[in-house]
Motif scaffolding. Structure first.
Motif, PDB file in Angstrom:
ATOM      1  N   LEU A   1      11.971   0.405  -2.815  1.00  0.00           N
ATOM      2  CA  LEU A   1      11.513   1.883  -4.152  1.00  0.00           C
ATOM      3  C   LEU A   1      12.409   1.891  -5.097  1.00  0.00           C
ATOM      4  CD1 LEU A   1       9.342   3.361  -4.111  1.00  0.00           C
ATOM      5  CD2 LEU A   1      10.505   5.295  -2.521  1.00  0.00           C
ATOM      6  N   LEU A   2      13.444   1.648  -5.032  1.00  0.00           N
ATOM      7  CA  LEU A   2      14.757   1.842  -6.201  1.00  0.00           C
ATOM      8  C   LEU A   2      14.191   1.166  -7.026  1.00  0.00           C
ATOM      9  CD1 LEU A   2      16.477   4.600  -6.601  1.00  0.00           C
ATOM     10  CD2 LEU A   2      18.678   2.636  -5.583  1.00  0.00           C
ATOM     11  N   GLU A   3      13.704  -0.349  -6.281  1.00  0.00           N
ATOM     12  CA  GLU A   3      13.961  -1.379  -7.661  1.00  0.00           C
ATOM     13  C   GLU A   3      13.093  -0.532  -8.448  1.00  0.00           C
ATOM     14  OE1 GLU A   3      13.827  -6.221  -7.210  1.00  0.00           O
ATOM     15  OE2 GLU A   3      13.755  -5.170  -5.675  1.00  0.00           O
ATOM     16  N   VAL A   4      11.931   0.040  -8.254  1.00  0.00           N
ATOM     17  CA  VAL A   4      10.517   0.219  -8.142  1.00  0.00           C
ATOM     18  C   VAL A   4      10.233   1.436  -9.389  1.00  0.00           C
ATOM     19  CG1 VAL A   4       7.919   0.306  -8.825  1.00  0.00           C
ATOM     20  CG2 VAL A   4       8.969  -0.598  -7.266  1.00  0.00           C
ATOM     21  N   LEU A   5      11.424   2.200  -9.094  1.00  0.00           N
ATOM     22  CA  LEU A   5      12.029   3.393  -9.816  1.00  0.00           C
ATOM     23  C   LEU A   5      12.718   3.163 -10.403  1.00  0.00           C
ATOM     24  CD1 LEU A   5      12.988   6.042  -5.966  1.00  0.00           C
ATOM     25  CD2 LEU A   5      10.572   5.808  -7.952  1.00  0.00           C
ATOM     26  N   LYS A   6      13.450   2.762 -10.722  1.00  0.00           N
ATOM     27  CA  LYS A   6      14.162   2.148 -11.790  1.00  0.00           C
ATOM     28  C   LYS A   6      13.770   2.286 -13.240  1.00  0.00           C
ATOM     29  CE  LYS A   6      15.928  -2.457 -11.847  1.00  0.00           C
ATOM     30  NZ  LYS A   6      17.012  -3.402 -11.427  1.00  0.00           N
TER      31      LYS A   6
ATOM     32  N   GLU B   1       1.224  -1.370  -0.089  1.00  0.00           N
ATOM     33  CA  GLU B   1      -0.175  -0.090   0.016  1.00  0.00           C
ATOM     34  C   GLU B   1       1.011   1.278  -0.143  1.00  0.00           C
ATOM     35  OE1 GLU B   1      -3.839   0.482   2.340  1.00  0.00           O
ATOM     36  OE2 GLU B   1      -3.195  -1.499   3.228  1.00  0.00           O
ATOM     37  N   ARG B   2       1.891   1.369   0.706  1.00  0.00           N
ATOM     38  CA  ARG B   2       2.256   2.453   1.111  1.00  0.00           C
ATOM     39  C   ARG B   2       3.580   2.961  -0.083  1.00  0.00           C
ATOM     40  NH1 ARG B   2       6.168   0.529   3.974  1.00  0.00           N
ATOM     41  NH2 ARG B   2       5.706   0.764   5.487  1.00  0.00           N
ATOM     42  N   ARG B   3       4.178   1.582  -1.112  1.00  0.00           N
ATOM     43  CA  ARG B   3       4.764   1.821  -2.315  1.00  0.00           C
ATOM     44  C   ARG B   3       3.890   1.889  -3.329  1.00  0.00           C
ATOM     45  NH1 ARG B   3       8.336  -3.362  -2.569  1.00  0.00           N
ATOM     46  NH2 ARG B   3       8.680  -2.438  -0.467  1.00  0.00           N
ATOM     47  N   THR B   4       2.399   1.411  -4.057  1.00  0.00           N
ATOM     48  CA  THR B   4       2.007   2.213  -4.287  1.00  0.00           C
ATOM     49  C   THR B   4       1.214   3.867  -4.039  1.00  0.00           C
ATOM     50  OG1 THR B   4       1.238  -0.497  -4.375  1.00  0.00           O
ATOM     51  CG2 THR B   4      -0.277   1.444  -5.044  1.00  0.00           C
TER      52      THR B   4
END
Length: 468
Positions: free
Chosen positions: A40-45, A12-15
């Motif tokens: 989070l970095l893994e998704v931001l990239k 939820e937080r990351r979404t």
């Protein structure tokens, strides 16, 4: 035993963080301030708009883990980005300022401030809001009132504990609200406070708020309050943090791409689009097929909502297109009745190959209006559709003549080469059994959003199982 949060709190937080960031399509530089192991970095990239991501932490061991999640994988060697992306992992204490963190679009500080001592917490707003001055700042922290539901924390008693032994404090909603409000007023930001993580209905006891409280700051560009002056000369700032990892992603240089190359992909995409719709239409009398297709579309829709802006999503859209994306003679207006098929411009733009060749949507629109392309497609956003941002999804590209499209396709592709590279939709079995190039790579290389797990110790009381 039952999971306390569904979906998990980390999810939820990351979404929510991604949802906030994705509202700003012009953002290029993002800072993960206190990145920990890089979840989070893994998704931001995966965001195709970002050109620079800087992750900061004071622990060399967690930065090593973050590097493993942010390094270039085989997937990104095949599905190249459309613009350069540089990721830096810096080791440093956030109570000091580093020149590389200036001029950022967004700064995310997720589950960090509760680890700061009084001295660092006091200087934190000055460094972030008065020196770095990002356009958007997102801060998340535990809401201690919610600890009432975690009986082992003994909330409200002399023996009460924090959610993690390294937390130096946990604020109530009132305390957090006051801290946020003071920062916003002092440094010329507007703010919104929200949260994620609700208690299960069967155990709700009064108003305890959300498990995680979240502040979203947005810088006010023009403000009458100019009383706050930066007493640190940013021109004298230096690179005081150690750069442990500096990663440059390979990208596709589209500066010399010809209109003919783009037309080739437009033709291929459009043919696949129409063939897919024809296949669906031919199966309308098969009830079981329709039920399976509806279920499949829901799965695809759910996945693409989470994986927005990823190369994986773009590549899948080349082959999986929903029936309602094609509008055939559905409108009574002059243009839609003149042409047999219309495709949403946004669907074309989301195709990985077209996106890569064009680089930006304005170039795609320009190509669609060129003489070479205009012989097959009709697109005129000045006459037949609104260019208002709210109506971008209604922009259509019309196919002038379906036979001309197929002839053009035959000119570009011979049958053998095409069938070896793209999915064939000739039969239902072909569609179900064949896979595209993407599926040749392992789940690790795909960097799937769903492979991420909880944010280390931050979620000890987020994803744990509790008796109700």
């Amino acid at each position: 035993m039952k999971s306390f949060f569904e979906p998990p709190l980390w999810f939820e937080r990351r979404t929510l963080i991604l949802k906030i960031l994705n509202k700003h399509k012009d953002f290029k530089k993002v800072i993960d301030y206190g990145c920990n192991v890089g979840n989070l970095l893994e998704v931001l990239k995966n965001n195709s708009d970002y050109e620079e991501i800087i992750a900061v932490d004071n622990d060399e061991n967690v930065l090593k883990e973050a590097y493993e999640k942010s390094k270039v994988t085989k997937y990104f060697m095949v599905y190249l980005k459309t613009k350069p992306l540089n990721i830096k992992l810096l080791k440093g204490n956030i109570k000091y300022a580093d020149v590389r963190l200036l001029n950022s679009d967004a700064l995310i500080c997720s589950e960090v401030i509760e680890h700061l001592d009084n001295e660092t917490l006091e200087i934190f707003p000055k460094i972030v809001f008065n020196i770095y001055k990002p356009k958007v700042v997102i801060i998340t922290t535990p809401n201690c009132e919610f600890n009432y539901y975690f009986k082992e924390l003994n909330y409200g008693t002399p023996q009460q504990k924090f959610r993690h032994e390294e937390h130096l404090f946990e604020w109530t909603r009132k305390e957090f609200n006051l801290w946020v409000k003071n920062i916003a007023e002092k440094y010329n930001y507007k703010f919104e406070i929200t949260g994620i993580g609700s208690a299960p209905k069967e155990i709700v006891d009064g108003d305890r708020g959300y498990c995680t409280q979240i502040a979203i700051f947005e810088r006010i560009e023009q403000c009458e309050n100019n009383s706050i002056k930066n007493d640190i000369n940013t021109e004298k700032l230096t690179e005081i943090f150690d750069c442990l990892y500096n990663i440059d992603y390979p990208y596709f240089d589209n500066s010399n791409v010809s209109v003919d190359e783009i037309l080739k992909e437009l033709v291929c995409f459009s043919k696949n689009y129409i063939d897919r719709i024809k296949l669906i239409s031919s199966e309308t009398n098969d009830q079981s097929y329709n039920e399976n297709q509806e279920s499949s579309d829901k799965i695809i829709s759910n996945y693409t909502n989470i994986s927005e802006n990823t190369n994986e999503n773009n590549s899948k859209k080349k082959y999986l297109n929903e029936e309602n994306s094609i509008n055939k003679d559905e409108s009574n207006n002059k243009i839609s009745t003149k042409y047999q098929y219309a495709i949403n411009l946004e669907d074309i733009w989301q195709d990985y190959y077209i996106n890569r060749l064009c680089g930006n949507k304005e170039k795609l629109k320009k190509v669609l209006k060129s003489d070479e392309v205009n012989s097959i497609f009709f697109f005129n956003n000045d006459e037949n559709q609104s260019t208002d941002n709210e109506n971008n999804n209604t922009e259509k590209v019309y196919i002038r003549n379906i036979d001309d499209l197929y002839d053009c396709f035959d000119k570009y592709y011979n049958k053998e080469d095409y069938e070896s590279e793209y999915l064939s939709y000739s039969t239902d079995d072909d569609y179900n059994n064949k896979t595209d190039k993407y599926n040749e790579y392992s789940d690790t290389d795909k960097d799937s959003f769903w492979d991420h797990y909880s944010d280390s110790y931050h979620d000890n009381y987020s994803d744990a199982e509790h008796n109700f």
